[in-house]
Design a protein around this motif. Structure first.
Motif, short mmCIF file in Angstrom:
data_model
loop_
_atom_site.label_atom_id
_atom_site.label_comp_id
_atom_site.label_asym_id
_atom_site.label_seq_id
_atom_site.Cartn_x
_atom_site.Cartn_y
_atom_site.Cartn_z
N ASP A 143 0.86 -1.18 0.00
CA ASP A 143 0.00 0.00 0.00
C ASP A 143 0.90 1.23 0.00
O ASP A 143 1.51 1.57 1.02
N MET A 146 0.03 4.23 2.43
CA MET A 146 0.46 4.00 3.81
C MET A 146 1.97 4.11 3.91
O MET A 146 2.50 4.68 4.86
N GLU A 149 2.81 7.65 4.10
CA GLU A 149 2.54 8.20 5.43
C GLU A 149 3.67 7.84 6.39
O GLU A 149 4.11 8.65 7.19
N CYS A 150 4.11 6.59 6.29
CA CYS A 150 5.18 6.13 7.18
C CYS A 150 6.47 6.91 6.92
O CYS A 150 7.14 7.35 7.84
N THR A 152 6.91 9.78 5.78
CA THR A 152 6.87 11.21 6.10
C THR A 152 6.43 11.44 7.54
O THR A 152 5.96 12.51 7.88
N ILE A 153 6.61 10.43 8.39
CA ILE A 153 6.17 10.55 9.78
C ILE A 153 6.82 11.76 10.47
O ILE A 153 6.21 12.41 11.30
N PHE A 154 8.05 12.08 10.08
CA PHE A 154 8.70 13.25 10.66
C PHE A 154 8.38 14.51 9.87
O PHE A 154 8.88 15.58 10.17
N GLY A 155 7.57 14.33 8.82
CA GLY A 155 6.99 15.44 8.07
C GLY A 155 7.98 16.41 7.47
O GLY A 155 9.11 16.05 7.14
N GLY A 156 7.51 17.63 7.33
CA GLY A 156 8.35 18.77 6.96
C GLY A 156 9.07 18.69 5.65
O GLY A 156 8.52 19.05 4.62
N GLN A 159 7.59 17.51 2.31
CA GLN A 159 6.33 18.11 1.91
C GLN A 159 6.49 19.05 0.71
O GLN A 159 5.71 19.04 -0.20
N VAL A 209 15.43 10.56 17.54
CA VAL A 209 14.10 9.98 17.57
C VAL A 209 13.97 8.92 16.47
O VAL A 209 14.34 9.17 15.33
N VAL A 210 13.47 7.76 16.85
CA VAL A 210 13.35 6.66 15.89
C VAL A 210 11.89 6.28 15.75
O VAL A 210 11.16 6.22 16.74
N THR A 211 11.47 6.05 14.50
CA THR A 211 10.13 5.52 14.27
C THR A 211 10.28 4.17 13.57
O THR A 211 11.00 4.08 12.58
N ALA A 212 9.59 3.18 14.08
CA ALA A 212 9.60 1.86 13.45
C ALA A 212 8.23 1.61 12.84
O ALA A 212 7.21 1.88 13.48
N CYS A 213 8.20 1.17 11.59
CA CYS A 213 6.92 0.86 10.94
C CYS A 213 6.98 -0.57 10.43
O CYS A 213 7.95 -0.96 9.79
N THR B 164 3.80 17.11 14.23
CA THR B 164 3.95 16.49 12.92
C THR B 164 3.65 15.00 12.99
O THR B 164 2.92 14.46 12.15
N ILE B 165 4.20 14.35 14.00
CA ILE B 165 4.01 12.91 14.11
C ILE B 165 2.54 12.58 14.34
O ILE B 165 1.98 11.70 13.70
N ARG B 168 0.45 12.83 11.18
CA ARG B 168 0.64 11.67 10.30
C ARG B 168 -0.08 10.46 10.87
O ARG B 168 -0.71 9.70 10.15
N LYS B 196 1.83 -0.96 11.46
CA LYS B 196 2.03 -0.60 12.85
C LYS B 196 3.16 0.41 12.89
O LYS B 196 4.23 0.15 12.33
N VAL B 197 2.92 1.56 13.48
CA VAL B 197 3.93 2.61 13.51
C VAL B 197 4.19 3.00 14.96
O VAL B 197 3.27 3.30 15.70
N GLN B 198 5.47 2.98 15.32
CA GLN B 198 5.83 3.35 16.68
C GLN B 198 6.97 4.35 16.64
O GLN B 198 7.96 4.13 15.94
N THR B 199 6.82 5.43 17.38
CA THR B 199 7.90 6.41 17.46
C THR B 199 8.48 6.39 18.87
O THR B 199 7.72 6.43 19.84
N PHE B 200 9.79 6.28 18.93
CA PHE B 200 10.47 6.15 20.22
C PHE B 200 11.27 7.40 20.56
O PHE B 200 12.06 7.86 19.74
#
Lengths: 361, 294
Positions: A143, A146, A149-150, A152-156, A159, A209-213, B164-165, B168, B196-200
């Motif tokens: 997808d 989705m 979206e993942c 660009t989780i930190f955006g900005g 964009q 900062v870490v994002t896991a998807c 921002t997070i 989203r 599944k999205v996780q921000t640490f």
């Protein structure tokens, strides 16, 4: 070969020991969540944690599952390319020796391919550190909305390129945007996908900062490769031009038009784009001037109609691109290749193939 | 009952207004000799986000006079849109005066705004915002309830990152799981059927408890293992309402998770001290977000 099952079992235990230890630490860290240890730590160990930990039995040996691993210093080019083809919810993703390719298609009439060349990546390998062989390939469906979206989780920073480009064919801000994105501290990405198929794991890092998807994938449905269909017949015209000239044409065309006619001929009018809609007809002729058409070759004159709704998906990519190559083959299939500047002087291409409307005569 | 003041910082009030706007249109104004309290009028805070704001009158007002029979406290209910419009007219004014008065027998907050035209002439504008005076015995429901003791308290990462997070994550799921521990870690997590999205966040500060305010020894967060997470599941739209406080440039935000009751954000404005002490002399907002069952 006879293997003592007891010995094989203990080997299995030893092999997984390291991961079991990680697993328990993780459970202690927080109610079943994946907590990356010591962020920002080595991404590889985190990817291992996020991936399902099972041993597969191949032949007589137990082996750890192999994952494909790739990392990008900046996620921006990935976002840009994905946006260029995001006219459908799902797309096909192919991981191969040359890089990662996304293919989106609509109504079996238009097909778009975006390439993330291997050179773009900092890492591009199997999790056991071996490179991909030329004939190795992983493919699945994902997808892409989705996925977008993942990413660009930190955006900005990502964009910018999209805001100007998608609906406005002028897309004046499209070209400088990726450059601007490169100057900000980039969000890095590590991606992994199990060789045996499964979830696509993304680890994005912005500073500390870490994002896991974890993104589910779908089995590949067989599709006809329109790019191959296009290549089956001889090409009769080839044009390379600055994308701006084409953007002007699309801005001019009444968007109520149901279809668009493309005329290419060795003599006048050379290249003509015409369409008619509720507000009237429009016709654009391009002179055979190197200022406008950087390269022009046409062996047989052709006149083909395309559904406007099938050309619409190209507009995002056109808006982001600097140059466009147009090719038409003998049976009127249109191929458009858009050159897109990614961050840090990287170039990539998005390919579209559009089938013509069959004329009933 | 009298109240008259010069508003020195209409923009601060306006930003506060924009922050509250998303929660409710009717606001409760509680004026005291040294504090201006704001809350939104919603009877049942179990069902939605509730907020209590307080700003020091010194930072907002000048020549402030307040008198009332109930210990110089005045409680008013006002429509947020009307008030914001009046504040907007005063945002570039030379002088803005607010007073409580009566027009045709009805109570109003009357704003006398002096603007300067381009040629230097003074233009005086009067804007009256109708209000309802709340009698002292009916104010109980608008008072800030005592916050339950948090299982975990932690200072939040920068609000713009959170914003921002959260924006989203909203497109992924309606439910947000926020969890944190006493070891400086905080996680935001959403999921739907396909992702599944996780921000640490790591290395955040768990501020020390103030022994004058709470009994540190018996506080739930004291005896807790540093790695044990407390978790709160909330409606992401509620969380986004809280995130709107970025407009006030908060200096510190304390997050208090009580796993059984609610999620509380304590937003401090105007405290530029780097330490982990929270100084709310200038002003603060308390957001109370109800938990959603799984």
């Amino acid at each position: 070969m006879a293997v003592d099952p007891q010995a094989a079992h203990s080997a299995h235990d030893n092999g997984l020991l390291a991961y079991a230890a990680q697993g328990s630490q993780q459970a202690a860290a927080g109610q079943g969540m994946h907590w990356p240890r010591g962020v920002p730590a080595d991404f590889a160990s985190q990817a291992m944690m996020a991936a399902p930990m099972q041993a597969h039995r191949t032949g007589d040996e137990y082996m750890l599952p192999l994952d494909f691993v790739a990392s990008l210093r900046s996620v921006a080019p990935f976002v840009t390319l994905l946006r260029a083809i995001s006219f459908k919810q799902r797309a096909y993703c192919t991981i191969a020796y040359e890089g990662i390719r996304f293919t989106a298609e609509d109504s079996r009439t238009v097909q778009a391919k975006a390439y993330l060349p291997k050179s773009l990546f900092r890492e591009f390998r199997w999790s056991d550190n071996t490179p991909l062989a030329e004939d190795e390939e992983l493919s699945f469906m994902v997808d892409i909305r989705m996925l977008g979206e993942c990413l660009t989780i930190f955006g900005g920073q990502q964009q910018s390129s999209g805001s100007a480009a998608p609906d406005d064919p002028h897309g004046a801000a499209a070209a400088p945007a990726p450059a601007a994105a490169a100057s900000a501290s980039p969000v890095s990405l590590q991606l992994s996908y199990p060789k045996a198929g499964g979830e696509l794991t993304l680890l994005l890092q912005d500073g500390s900062v870490v994002t896991a998807c974890n993104l589910s994938t779908y089995d590949n449905e067989p599709i006809t490769d329109l790019h191959a269909v296009f290549g089956d017949r001889p090409i009769i015209s080839k044009i390379i031009m600055k994308s701006d000239w084409l953007k002007t044409a699309f801005a001019e065309i009444d968007d109520t038009s149901s279809d668009l006619t493309l005329t290419i001929a060795p003599q006048h009018p050379f290249l003509r784009i015409s369409a008619s809609g509720l507000a009237g007809e429009s016709e654009l002729d391009y002179p055979r001037d190197t200022e406008v058409l950087e390269s022009f070759s046409c062996t047989v004159p052709s006149r083909n109609k395309y559904k406007f709704s099938m050309l619409n998906p190209c507009l995002k990519a056109l808006g982001m691109s600097t140059k466009t190559s147009i090719r038409v083959n003998e049976i009127g299939i249109l191929s458009m290749q858009f050159m897109i500047h990614l961050a840090a002087s990287q170039i990539s291409f998005v390919d579209y193939v559009v089938l013509p409307i069959e004329e009933a005569n | 009952m009298r109240m008259r003041t010069k508003i020195t910082h209409p923009s601060v009030l306006m930003k506060l207004g924009h922050t509250l706007e998303r929660l409710h249109k009717q606001w409760i104004f509680h004026l005291t000799p040294d504090r201006l309290h704001f809350t939104v009028s919603k009877a049942d805070f179990q069902t939605g986000v509730q907020v209590w704001a307080q700003l020091s009158t010194d930072t907002l007002f000048e020549d402030y006079r307040i008198e009332s029979a109930s210990d110089n406290h005045i409680w008013l209910e006002v429509n947020g849109d009307h008030l914001l419009r009046a504040l907007k007219s005063g945002s570039k004014s030379v002088q803005m005066i607010m007073r409580l008065s009566k027009k045709e027998g009805l109570p109003v907050l009357s704003f006398t705004i002096t603007n300067q035209s381009r040629t230097g002439k003074l233009v005086i504008l009067v804007q009256d915002v109708p209000v309802r005076v709340i009698s002292p015995e009916k104010t109980e429901e608008f008072r800030e309830p005592v916050a339950p003791e948090p299982d975990v308290h932690i200072l939040m990462p920068p609000i713009l990152t959170l914003r921002t997070i959260a924006e989203r994550m909203k497109s992924i799921s309606q439910r947000l799981i926020l969890s944190a521990n006493m070891g400086g870690q905080l996680t935001m997590s959403v999921s739907n059927d396909i992702v599944k999205v996780q921000t640490f966040f790591n290395d955040l500060i768990n501020p020390q408890l103030d022994p004058t305010q709470v009994d540190v020894a018996t506080h739930p967060s004291t005896g807790r293992s540093r790695t044990e997470f407390a978790e709160a599941e909330v409606d992401i739209r509620d969380f986004i309402k809280f995130v709107q406080c970025y407009q006030l440039h908060p200096s510190k935000i304390l997050c208090c998770i009580n796993e059984r009751h609610c999620l509380i954000f304590y937003v401090v404005v105007g405290d530029d001290d780097d330490g982990d002490k929270l100084d709310d002399r200038f002003g603060s907002l308390t957001y109370r977000i109800p938990l959603r069952a799984r």
